[in-house]
Design an enzyme around this catalytic site. Structure first.
Site, PDB file in Angstrom:
ATOM      1  N   HIS A   1     -48.022  19.403  26.949  1.00 54.49           N
ATOM      2  CA  HIS A   1     -48.038  20.866  26.852  1.00 54.49           C
ATOM      3  C   HIS A   1     -48.943  21.253  25.695  1.00 54.49           C
ATOM      4  O   HIS A   1     -48.479  21.506  24.587  1.00 54.49           O
ATOM      5  CB  HIS A   1     -46.619  21.392  26.645  1.00 54.49           C
TER       6      HIS A   1
ATOM      7  N   ARG B   1     -50.988  23.522  23.284  1.00 54.77           N
ATOM      8  CA  ARG B   1     -50.893  24.929  22.890  1.00 54.77           C
ATOM      9  C   ARG B   1     -52.139  25.321  22.106  1.00 54.77           C
ATOM     10  O   ARG B   1     -52.796  24.471  21.488  1.00 54.77           O
ATOM     11  CB  ARG B   1     -49.636  25.163  22.057  1.00 54.77           C
TER      12      ARG B   1
ATOM     13  N   HIS C   1     -49.368  19.970  18.528  1.00 52.38           N
ATOM     14  CA  HIS C   1     -49.058  18.595  18.944  1.00 52.38           C
ATOM     15  C   HIS C   1     -50.179  18.067  19.838  1.00 52.38           C
ATOM     16  O   HIS C   1     -51.192  17.605  19.318  1.00 52.38           O
ATOM     17  CB  HIS C   1     -47.685  18.484  19.595  1.00 52.38           C
TER      18      HIS C   1
ATOM     19  N   GLU D   1     -48.668  21.331  31.189  1.00 49.77           N
ATOM     20  CA  GLU D   1     -47.940  22.584  31.044  1.00 49.77           C
ATOM     21  C   GLU D   1     -48.727  23.523  30.145  1.00 49.77           C
ATOM     22  O   GLU D   1     -49.473  23.079  29.269  1.00 49.77           O
ATOM     23  CB  GLU D   1     -46.570  22.343  30.415  1.00 49.77           C
TER      24      GLU D   1
ATOM     25  N   HIS E   1     -36.157  20.574  30.153  1.00 48.79           N
ATOM     26  CA  HIS E   1     -35.876  21.135  28.838  1.00 48.79           C
ATOM     27  C   HIS E   1     -34.504  20.690  28.356  1.00 48.79           C
ATOM     28  O   HIS E   1     -33.483  21.008  28.951  1.00 48.79           O
ATOM     29  CB  HIS E   1     -35.961  22.658  28.771  1.00 48.79           C
TER      30      HIS E   1
END
Length: 261
Positions: free
Chosen positions: A54, A56, A61, A84, A211
């Site tokens: 994921h 961003r 990360h 994602e 999640h």
């Protein structure tokens, strides 16, 4: 907590390991250790069906260069790569934007998530009645790249509006389930998830889940939901791997989803 028992019969649920936490640890010191690619290879060698990241815009990360490298690895291994991200987040610095990354890497699956920089982690699904019209052309662009498209969805989501976007799947946000399970009140969160999964399948949508899933709560969720195409697990899996090792931990999850050891 005690891990869920392996499922009695093999099912079709696939395990995709989210590597974000490996990158968080690396980025906390700079340099390349721990090595995200080495961790990815270890997960795949243990039998994981795919990898999830994921990225961003703030590069907290997983970075864009990681996405490209992991795309090459998954292509070479013939396994699924799931990216994602928020399709509405504009490019920033070395982050070219989700669509641009997907155009370069062509992942098997793209999971669209409505998160922003202020969120520590993804904590809600789309409001499909509000966002559906905006999502529709983005879904079409991703599907034109031969990407399966999944949309992050809360229990109780408007499935008709989700289906109207042209997406292939929803990913159920399971944070409330994990909280209820940990509190000893799992039945408070299950009915909404079960009903949403049922309505999604009836509409022709696949169902993923993710999640805060862990060895402790995963088996009970899968038993309640029935058919789940894929689970994406990162935070708990990486945390558990600190004690038992990454290879062993991935294999434990595979036993829970019903895959052969």
């Amino acid at each position: 907590m005690t891990a869920s028992a392996p499922r009695a019969a093999r099912c079709d649920t696939r395990l995709s390991v989210n590597l974000n936490k490996i990158a968080v640890l690396r980025n906390s010191r700079g340099g390349g250790d721990p090595d995200v690619l080495r961790a990815a290879r270890t997960c795949l060698d243990a039998g994981a069906h795919g990898l999830t990241v994921h990225p961003r815009p703030d590069a907290r990360h997983i970075r864009a260069d990681d996405v490209v490298a992991l795309g090459a690895l998954t292509d070479a291994r013939g396994v699924e790569f799931n990216i994602e991200g928020n399709p509405f987040a504009p490019p920033r610095g070395d982050y070219p934007g989700l669509l641009a990354l997907c155009e370069r890497v062509r992942p098997a699956q793209v999971t669209l998530v409505p998160d922003g920089d202020a969120q520590l982690t993804s904590d809600h699904g789309f409001d499909f009645a509000r966002d559906g019209a905006t999502l529709r052309p983005l879904v079409a662009r991703l599907r034109a790249l031969d990407c399966r498209v999944s949309l992050f969805a809360d229990a109780g989501a408007d499935i008709e509006a989700a289906f109207a976007t042209g997406a292939d799947r929803i990913e159920l946000y399971t944070g409330p389930w994990a909280e209820a399970f940990a509190a000893g009140t799992p039945d408070t969160a299950l009915p909404g998830l079960v009903d949403t999964a049922r309505r999604a399948r009836a509409a022709g949508l696949g169902v993923n889940a993710g999640h805060d899933l862990s060895q402790a709560n995963l088996g009970a969720l899968l038993d309640a939901l029935g058919t789940v195409d894929e689970v994406s697990i990162g935070h708990a899996l990486i945390g558990e791997a600190l004690y038992e090792g990454l290879d062993a931990t991935v294999r434990r999850y595979l036993a829970i989803v019903g895959a052969p050891a």
